[in-house]
Design an enzyme around this catalytic site. Structure first.
Site, PDB file in Angstrom:
ATOM      1  N   THR A 109       4.023 -20.367 -57.074  1.00  0.00           N
ATOM      2  CA  THR A 109       2.688 -20.367 -56.333  1.00  0.00           C
ATOM      3  C   THR A 109       2.387 -20.348 -56.650  1.00  0.00           C
ATOM      4  O   THR A 109       1.548 -21.549 -56.761  1.00  0.00           O
ATOM      5  CB  THR A 109       2.859 -19.510 -55.646  1.00  0.00           C
ATOM      6  OG1 THR A 109       4.111 -18.995 -54.815  1.00  0.00           O
ATOM      7  CG2 THR A 109       1.888 -19.891 -54.279  1.00  0.00           C
ATOM      8  N   SER A 148       5.664 -26.861 -50.607  1.00  0.00           N
ATOM      9  CA  SER A 148       6.028 -25.639 -50.092  1.00  0.00           C
ATOM     10  C   SER A 148       6.927 -25.695 -51.845  1.00  0.00           C
ATOM     11  O   SER A 148       7.121 -26.562 -52.795  1.00  0.00           O
ATOM     12  CB  SER A 148       7.038 -25.402 -49.209  1.00  0.00           C
ATOM     13  OG  SER A 148       7.453 -23.913 -50.293  1.00  0.00           O
ATOM     14  N   THR A 149       5.610 -23.795 -52.496  1.00  0.00           N
ATOM     15  CA  THR A 149       5.728 -24.058 -53.920  1.00  0.00           C
ATOM     16  C   THR A 149       7.405 -23.518 -53.665  1.00  0.00           C
ATOM     17  O   THR A 149       8.056 -24.725 -55.106  1.00  0.00           O
ATOM     18  CB  THR A 149       5.664 -22.902 -54.483  1.00  0.00           C
ATOM     19  OG1 THR A 149       3.802 -22.547 -53.994  1.00  0.00           O
ATOM     20  CG2 THR A 149       5.823 -22.437 -55.744  1.00  0.00           C
ATOM     21  N   ASN A 150       8.481 -24.091 -52.695  1.00  0.00           N
ATOM     22  CA  ASN A 150      10.031 -23.662 -53.215  1.00  0.00           C
ATOM     23  C   ASN A 150      10.792 -25.161 -53.368  1.00  0.00           C
ATOM     24  O   ASN A 150      11.530 -25.010 -53.437  1.00  0.00           O
ATOM     25  CB  ASN A 150      10.476 -22.578 -51.075  1.00  0.00           C
ATOM     26  CG  ASN A 150       9.415 -21.112 -52.163  1.00  0.00           C
ATOM     27  OD1 ASN A 150       9.007 -20.560 -52.507  1.00  0.00           O
ATOM     28  ND2 ASN A 150       9.701 -21.024 -50.518  1.00  0.00           N
ATOM     29  N   THR A 195      40.251 -20.932 -95.325  1.00  0.00           N
ATOM     30  CA  THR A 195      40.134 -20.625 -93.867  1.00  0.00           C
ATOM     31  C   THR A 195      40.008 -19.089 -94.499  1.00  0.00           C
ATOM     32  O   THR A 195      40.737 -17.859 -95.876  1.00  0.00           O
ATOM     33  CB  THR A 195      41.605 -20.344 -93.790  1.00  0.00           C
ATOM     34  OG1 THR A 195      42.756 -20.416 -94.713  1.00  0.00           O
ATOM     35  CG2 THR A 195      42.023 -22.060 -93.047  1.00  0.00           C
ATOM     36  N   SER A 326      11.370 -15.631-103.550  1.00  0.00           N
ATOM     37  CA  SER A 326      10.823 -14.664-103.462  1.00  0.00           C
ATOM     38  C   SER A 326      10.068 -14.334-104.302  1.00  0.00           C
ATOM     39  O   SER A 326       9.222 -15.247-105.174  1.00  0.00           O
ATOM     40  CB  SER A 326      12.502 -14.379-104.589  1.00  0.00           C
ATOM     41  OG  SER A 326      11.821 -12.791-104.618  1.00  0.00           O
ATOM     42  N   SER A 327       9.269 -13.077-103.949  1.00  0.00           N
ATOM     43  CA  SER A 327       8.091 -12.945-103.946  1.00  0.00           C
ATOM     44  C   SER A 327       8.077 -11.568-105.315  1.00  0.00           C
ATOM     45  O   SER A 327       7.264 -11.671-106.373  1.00  0.00           O
ATOM     46  CB  SER A 327       7.528 -12.311-103.391  1.00  0.00           C
ATOM     47  OG  SER A 327       8.174 -10.741-102.753  1.00  0.00           O
ATOM     48  N   LYS A 332      14.144 -18.291-107.661  1.00  0.00           N
ATOM     49  CA  LYS A 332      15.225 -17.770-105.886  1.00  0.00           C
ATOM     50  C   LYS A 332      14.495 -18.925-105.536  1.00  0.00           C
ATOM     51  O   LYS A 332      13.434 -18.797-104.746  1.00  0.00           O
ATOM     52  CB  LYS A 332      14.559 -16.452-105.956  1.00  0.00           C
ATOM     53  CG  LYS A 332      16.236 -16.304-105.488  1.00  0.00           C
ATOM     54  CD  LYS A 332      16.146 -14.502-105.036  1.00  0.00           C
ATOM     55  CE  LYS A 332      17.112 -14.362-104.184  1.00  0.00           C
ATOM     56  NZ  LYS A 332      17.556 -15.262-103.020  1.00  0.00           N
TER      57      LYS A 332
END
Length: 475
Positions: A109, A148-150, A195, A326-327, A332
């Site tokens: 609504t 209507s909102t509906n 697999t 990587s830090s 990497k």
């Protein structure tokens, strides 16, 4: 909801069933929207965050005004002003005035009233009045006439969702084509299939990538199949589907106007009472989005596995390096693009659970939980669309084959014995495989040493076209 007074240059006073409230004078929204802002500080995302929804609301209000005027229900000048205000919204104006949080109580609504108030106040200006002077044009009585909102809210969700899915389809098809291009590029590179993460029979890298294109193509079809359900609307149902407060011809004519305005293949539901309470179309579509998420996530897992390494993994393909990984570990590079797509997939799967519970929780003639369905659906569609675009342009189109690594793994593999089964028999093939595992020798060399086949015949049997597609045994 009628104006009480204009207090100052800063606020105007509006009245609703709870009493008077001061609304910012420059705001195009009104008292209902103001209360909704205060009541629903949930996600921090206003409905303006999703322009498709704002557009859909404006289209519905335009269609309703034109229909009401055509049926003699709405004054022509009011209709003209409402339509003009709605068209401004379609052009991208006033979107910032759609301020209600997407998740809200009241079955939508507040969203509907946000649209009614913005359009009413802009229409008032076009008629030469001030914002809030609703005695001249009213959000409920005029902009929301025969609605209507509906029926407005679920219809707007369907229009917005349909358009979002069209963009998703475009991105899916584009990614499918990118995989097809890679399949053609890699068509002659023979490799080890796998697999259960164990060596299996040979295939080409092109076959592996064409599989991903086929998987995406199947999901394109499934999404296209689901979209017609989203095009079935309940506009004209009003409160519960009985069409109370509408002209007998309203539902038919408003659909015609909306089709013309929105350009979408909309159909009125055959039973408006059912359509007003049933969220099955959203459940169906969300299930398809979950399927898409599951499958693209599987593809991304494969890309991460195939590119793992660069020294201690499979390393058969190279993903584009898009940022340092990587830090602490210099040099990497991580598969960050497939990783982010995996995370989007997990979110979509969770959104599907939310949508399922929200659809199930509707009681009797209305589902009050469509706002969280909207929130979850829009996120799924938007994030999948962005993820597909990112995966295509930041990853798939830049993938290269590590042919030396592929050849190394293939030459060391014992999977060739499977191709030799029809010629040397299962028992001999098993013995060759066991020797290869123990000694590290190549299957090719062991077969020659044992005199089981000639080099000429081995070369013919082990050609890529012999091992990667059906073929009658050589005699």
């Amino acid at each position: 909801m009628s104006i009480v007074s204009i207090d100052s240059d800063n606020t105007r006073s509006e009245h609703d069933l709870l009493g008077n409230r001061d609304v910012p004078f420059q705001a195009y929204y009104g008292v209902h929207t103001l209360r909704a802002i205060e009541n629903f500080p949930i996600t921090g995302l206003p409905i303006s965050h999703y322009p498709d929804l704002v557009r859909a609301l404006a289209e519905i209000k335009i269609a309703a005004a034109l229909t009401n005027q055509e049926l003699g229900m709405l004054d022509a000048k009011k209709c003209e002003a409402i339509v003009a205000a709605g068209k401004e919204i379609l052009q991208g104006n006033l979107h910032e005035q759609f301020v209600v949080d997407l998740i809200q109580g009241g079955a939508g609504t507040s969203t509907n009233m946000n649209a009614n108030e913005v359009i009413a106040n802009r229409a008032l200006e076009l008629l030469g009045h001030k914002r809030g002077q609703y005695q001249f044009l009213h959000p409920n009585e005029d902009v929301n006439m025969s609605q209507s909102t509906n029926d407005v809210y679920p219809t707007s969700l369907k229009l917005a969702t349909y358009r979002g899915c069209q963009r998703l389809l475009t991105r899916m098809i584009s990614l499918q084509e990118a995989f097809e291009l890679k399949a053609e590029e890699f068509k002659d590179i023979i490799k080890v299939g796998r697999t259960q993460l164990q060596d299996a029979v040979p295939m080409t890298l092109g076959q592996e990538f064409r599989t991903y294109a086929v998987m995406l193509g199947e999901d394109v079809l499934r999404l296209r199949e689901a979209l017609p359900l989203i095009c079935e609307i309940n506009l004209g149902a009003t409160a519960i589907g009985t069409g109370i407060n509408t002209h007998p011809d309203y539902a038919r004519k408003v659909r015609q106007h909306l089709v013309s305005i929105a350009g979408l293949p909309l159909e009125t539901a055959p039973n408006l009472i059912e359509a007003t309470q049933d969220c099955g179309a959203f459940v169906q579509l969300s299930g398809v989005l979950k399927r898409i998420a599951v499958k693209i996530s599987k593809i991304c897992h494969d890309l991460r596995l195939l590119s793992s390494g660069p020294r201690a993994g499979i390393g058969e393909i190279n993903l584009p390096a898009v940022q340092a990984g990587s830090s602490i570990m210099p040099g990497k590079v991580n598969p960050v693009i497939p990783e982010v797509v995996n995370q989007v997939a997990y979110e979509v799967i969770g959104n599907d659970v939310t949508i399922s519970f929200a659809a199930e929780a509707g009681q009797l003639q209305l589902n009050a939980f469509e706002p969280v369905i909207a929130y979850s659906m829009f996120r799924s569609v938007t994030h999948l669309t962005n993820a597909f675009n990112t995966l295509e342009h930041k990853c798939v189109r830049g993938i290269t084959a590590n042919e030396s690594r592929i050849k190394e793994l293939f030459d060391r593999s014992i999977v060739l014995v499977t191709a030799l089964n029809p010629y040397i028999g299962y028992q001999h093939a098993t013995e060759v495989a066991q020797e290869a595992l123990v000694t590290g020798k190549r299957v090719y060399d062991i077969v020659l040493e044992r005199g089981l086949l000639t080099a000429e015949k081995l070369d013919d049997i082990l050609k890529p076209e012999s091992m990667t597609m059906p073929r009658l045994p050589l005699r």
